[in-house]
Design a protein around this motif. Structure first.
Motif, PDB file in Angstrom:
ATOM      1  N   HIS A 100       0.906  -1.061  -0.108  1.00 42.36           N
ATOM      2  CA  HIS A 100      -0.049   0.020  -0.059  1.00 42.36           C
ATOM      3  C   HIS A 100       1.076   1.424   0.090  1.00 42.36           C
ATOM      4  O   HIS A 100       2.031   1.379   0.703  1.00 42.36           O
ATOM      5  N   TYR A 101       0.596   2.016  -0.671  1.00 38.28           N
ATOM      6  CA  TYR A 101       1.552   3.463  -1.202  1.00 38.28           C
ATOM      7  C   TYR A 101       0.558   4.650  -1.112  1.00 38.28           C
ATOM      8  O   TYR A 101      -0.539   4.649  -1.443  1.00 38.28           O
ATOM      9  N   SER A 102       1.356   5.842  -0.770  1.00 37.46           N
ATOM     10  CA  SER A 102       0.592   7.066  -0.819  1.00 37.46           C
ATOM     11  C   SER A 102       1.172   7.807  -1.854  1.00 37.46           C
ATOM     12  O   SER A 102       2.580   7.766  -1.920  1.00 37.46           O
ATOM     13  N   PHE A 103       0.585   8.599  -2.771  1.00 36.18           N
ATOM     14  CA  PHE A 103       1.207   9.451  -3.687  1.00 36.18           C
ATOM     15  C   PHE A 103       0.308  10.952  -3.732  1.00 36.18           C
ATOM     16  O   PHE A 103      -0.694  11.095  -3.278  1.00 36.18           O
ATOM     17  N   VAL A 104       1.426  11.873  -3.911  1.00 35.04           N
ATOM     18  CA  VAL A 104       0.971  13.140  -4.367  1.00 35.04           C
ATOM     19  C   VAL A 104       1.357  13.458  -5.664  1.00 35.04           C
ATOM     20  O   VAL A 104       2.706  13.416  -6.073  1.00 35.04           O
ATOM     21  N   TRP A 105       0.672  13.859  -6.732  1.00 40.50           N
ATOM     22  CA  TRP A 105       1.228  14.400  -8.125  1.00 40.50           C
ATOM     23  C   TRP A 105       1.155  15.777  -8.433  1.00 40.50           C
ATOM     24  O   TRP A 105       0.033  16.133  -7.978  1.00 40.50           O
ATOM     25  N   ASP A 106       1.958  16.405  -8.882  1.00 42.24           N
ATOM     26  CA  ASP A 106       2.016  17.793  -9.188  1.00 42.24           C
ATOM     27  C   ASP A 106       1.089  18.316 -10.239  1.00 42.24           C
ATOM     28  O   ASP A 106       0.833  19.517 -10.402  1.00 42.24           O
ATOM     29  N   LYS A 107       0.668  17.430 -11.287  1.00 40.20           N
ATOM     30  CA  LYS A 107      -0.081  17.781 -12.431  1.00 40.20           C
ATOM     31  C   LYS A 107      -1.270  16.686 -12.380  1.00 40.20           C
ATOM     32  O   LYS A 107      -1.306  15.445 -11.866  1.00 40.20           O
ATOM     33  N   ARG A 108      -2.224  17.064 -13.147  1.00 38.98           N
ATOM     34  CA  ARG A 108      -3.541  16.155 -13.614  1.00 38.98           C
ATOM     35  C   ARG A 108      -4.038  16.943 -14.834  1.00 38.98           C
ATOM     36  O   ARG A 108      -3.658  17.689 -15.278  1.00 38.98           O
ATOM     37  N   VAL A 109      -4.855  15.966 -15.431  1.00 34.91           N
ATOM     38  CA  VAL A 109      -5.761  16.407 -16.574  1.00 34.91           C
ATOM     39  C   VAL A 109      -6.772  17.690 -16.295  1.00 34.91           C
ATOM     40  O   VAL A 109      -6.579  18.557 -17.050  1.00 34.91           O
ATOM     41  N   GLN A 110      -7.387  17.524 -15.291  1.00 40.14           N
ATOM     42  CA  GLN A 110      -8.406  18.594 -15.089  1.00 40.14           C
ATOM     43  C   GLN A 110      -7.801  19.943 -14.698  1.00 40.14           C
ATOM     44  O   GLN A 110      -6.608  19.827 -13.940  1.00 40.14           O
ATOM     45  N   VAL A 111      -8.430  21.052 -15.133  1.00 37.13           N
ATOM     46  CA  VAL A 111      -7.937  22.307 -14.704  1.00 37.13           C
ATOM     47  C   VAL A 111      -8.501  22.616 -13.224  1.00 37.13           C
ATOM     48  O   VAL A 111      -9.537  22.504 -13.075  1.00 37.13           O
ATOM     49  N   PRO A 112      -7.722  23.489 -12.588  1.00 37.21           N
ATOM     50  CA  PRO A 112      -6.266  23.860 -12.805  1.00 37.21           C
ATOM     51  C   PRO A 112      -5.154  22.759 -12.826  1.00 37.21           C
ATOM     52  O   PRO A 112      -5.171  21.836 -11.891  1.00 37.21           O
ATOM     53  N   VAL A 113      -4.505  22.493 -13.829  1.00 39.55           N
ATOM     54  CA  VAL A 113      -3.742  21.354 -13.955  1.00 39.55           C
ATOM     55  C   VAL A 113      -2.689  21.362 -12.782  1.00 39.55           C
ATOM     56  O   VAL A 113      -2.357  20.187 -12.380  1.00 39.55           O
ATOM     57  N   ASP A 114      -2.213  22.448 -12.588  1.00 38.32           N
ATOM     58  CA  ASP A 114      -1.017  22.342 -11.318  1.00 38.32           C
ATOM     59  C   ASP A 114      -1.628  22.263 -10.128  1.00 38.32           C
ATOM     60  O   ASP A 114      -0.799  22.197  -9.233  1.00 38.32           O
ATOM     61  N   HIS A 115      -2.914  22.060  -9.814  1.00 35.95           N
ATOM     62  CA  HIS A 115      -3.243  21.585  -8.630  1.00 35.95           C
ATOM     63  C   HIS A 115      -2.911  20.190  -8.295  1.00 35.95           C
ATOM     64  O   HIS A 115      -3.099  19.594  -7.018  1.00 35.95           O
ATOM     65  N   GLY A 116      -2.740  19.325  -9.166  1.00 35.25           N
ATOM     66  CA  GLY A 116      -2.154  18.076  -8.999  1.00 35.25           C
ATOM     67  C   GLY A 116      -3.386  17.304  -8.314  1.00 35.25           C
ATOM     68  O   GLY A 116      -4.496  17.558  -8.371  1.00 35.25           O
ATOM     69  N   THR A 117      -2.869  16.014  -7.878  1.00 33.57           N
ATOM     70  CA  THR A 117      -3.788  15.192  -7.042  1.00 33.57           C
ATOM     71  C   THR A 117      -3.111  14.353  -5.930  1.00 33.57           C
ATOM     72  O   THR A 117      -1.942  14.205  -6.221  1.00 33.57           O
ATOM     73  N   ALA A 118      -3.998  13.369  -5.438  1.00 36.62           N
ATOM     74  CA  ALA A 118      -3.392  12.518  -4.249  1.00 36.62           C
ATOM     75  C   ALA A 118      -4.060  11.300  -4.383  1.00 36.62           C
ATOM     76  O   ALA A 118      -5.288  11.084  -4.344  1.00 36.62           O
ATOM     77  N   ASP A 119      -3.598  10.164  -4.165  1.00 37.81           N
ATOM     78  CA  ASP A 119      -3.913   8.680  -4.023  1.00 37.81           C
ATOM     79  C   ASP A 119      -3.493   7.929  -3.081  1.00 37.81           C
ATOM     80  O   ASP A 119      -2.361   8.329  -2.467  1.00 37.81           O
ATOM     81  N   ILE A 120      -4.305   7.191  -2.621  1.00 39.42           N
ATOM     82  CA  ILE A 120      -3.937   6.086  -1.663  1.00 39.42           C
ATOM     83  C   ILE A 120      -3.938   4.737  -2.671  1.00 39.42           C
ATOM     84  O   ILE A 120      -5.189   4.492  -3.059  1.00 39.42           O
ATOM     85  N   ALA A 121      -2.937   3.879  -2.937  1.00 41.96           N
ATOM     86  CA  ALA A 121      -2.860   2.868  -3.982  1.00 41.96           C
ATOM     87  C   ALA A 121      -2.471   1.868  -3.042  1.00 41.96           C
ATOM     88  O   ALA A 121      -1.659   1.526  -2.408  1.00 41.96           O
ATOM     89  N   THR A 122      -3.241   0.628  -3.667  1.00 49.05           N
ATOM     90  CA  THR A 122      -2.898  -0.790  -3.503  1.00 49.05           C
ATOM     91  C   THR A 122      -2.295  -1.356  -4.572  1.00 49.05           C
ATOM     92  O   THR A 122      -2.867  -1.299  -5.925  1.00 49.05           O
ATOM     93  N   HIS A 123      -1.128  -2.005  -4.586  1.00 46.76           N
ATOM     94  CA  HIS A 123      -0.341  -2.633  -5.738  1.00 46.76           C
ATOM     95  C   HIS A 123      -0.605  -4.051  -5.584  1.00 46.76           C
ATOM     96  O   HIS A 123      -0.279  -4.717  -4.330  1.00 46.76           O
TER      97      HIS A 123
END
Length: 218
Positions: A100-123
């Protein structure tokens, strides 16, 4: 063993499609639950990676995506593998949890693009048979291309996201632990040999240097 999944009461999913402006607001205040699948070849042990076209992580990555409310983790994985590769997986028990891993990304598809997004991921990981691999059909809206690589390439190339390095390292560690456990339960293997195997397992499973890492600004 299946991933633990607890249902309290009579839960029913109420799926709804959010237009981009509403979804963007949701991304600003929510953390998404996602699944990524390490697909390996049953014959060669190689790992399938795809070159994503869109943010977040418009680069080499595993097959995966968002979970839907009410889905089991394995159920989400089966849906995503079917959607992105056109491979039906009816036996969900084939998916094995890696971590299980946590992520923050600085970009996303939706505007404002530079707001990014955050995930909790199960691999999770699953070994594909030769007939399943033969029927792979790429989702060209999501990926530019796919390729099969050795796990060692992801660990050592220095070009893959550190989360991929961590996840592959964790997958290999789980495999080695299963082998160690089998040896420990084998009465024909001496305690001294088990201790040697344990020391080797600990030395080879140290991927802590990849934790809590940030990528440099592009």
């Amino acid at each position: 063993m299946a991933h633990p999944h607890f249902v309290t009461g009579e839960f029913k999913s109420h799926p709804v499609f959010l237009p981009d402006d509403e979804y963007a607001k949701a991304l600003d205040c929510l953390v998404k639950a996602t699944c990524d699948i390490i697909l390996t070849s049953e014959q060669t042990g190689q790992v399938l990676v795809g070159k994503r076209k869109v943010e977040p992580c418009a680069d080499w990555w595993f097959v995966g995506g968002r979970m839907k409310p009410g889905e089991r983790v394995e159920q989400a994985c089966a849906r995503l593998v079917s959607r992105e590769l056109s491979i039906p997986i009816s036996d969900w028990t084939r998916f094995k949890t890696v971590g299980h891993y946590s992520f923050v990304w600085d970009k996303r598809v939706q505007v404002p693009v530079d707001h990014g997004t955050a995930d909790i991921a199960t691999h999770l990981t699953i070994a594909l048979t030769a007939p399943e691999i033969a029927q792979i059909s790429l989702d060209l809206q999501e990926y530019e291309e796919f390729k099969w690589v050795e796990p060692s390439e992801i660990l050592t190339a220095g070009t893959y996201h550190p989360a991929m390095v961590q996840s592959i390292g964790d997958m290999l560690s789980k495999r080695r632990f299963a082998e160690l456990e089998a040896k420990a339960l084998d009465s024909s293997v001496s305690d001294a040999d088990v201790r040697k195997l344990l020391v080797d397992f600990i030395k080879r499973s140290n991927y802590s240097s990849h934790r809590d890492r940030s990528l440099p600004q592009s």
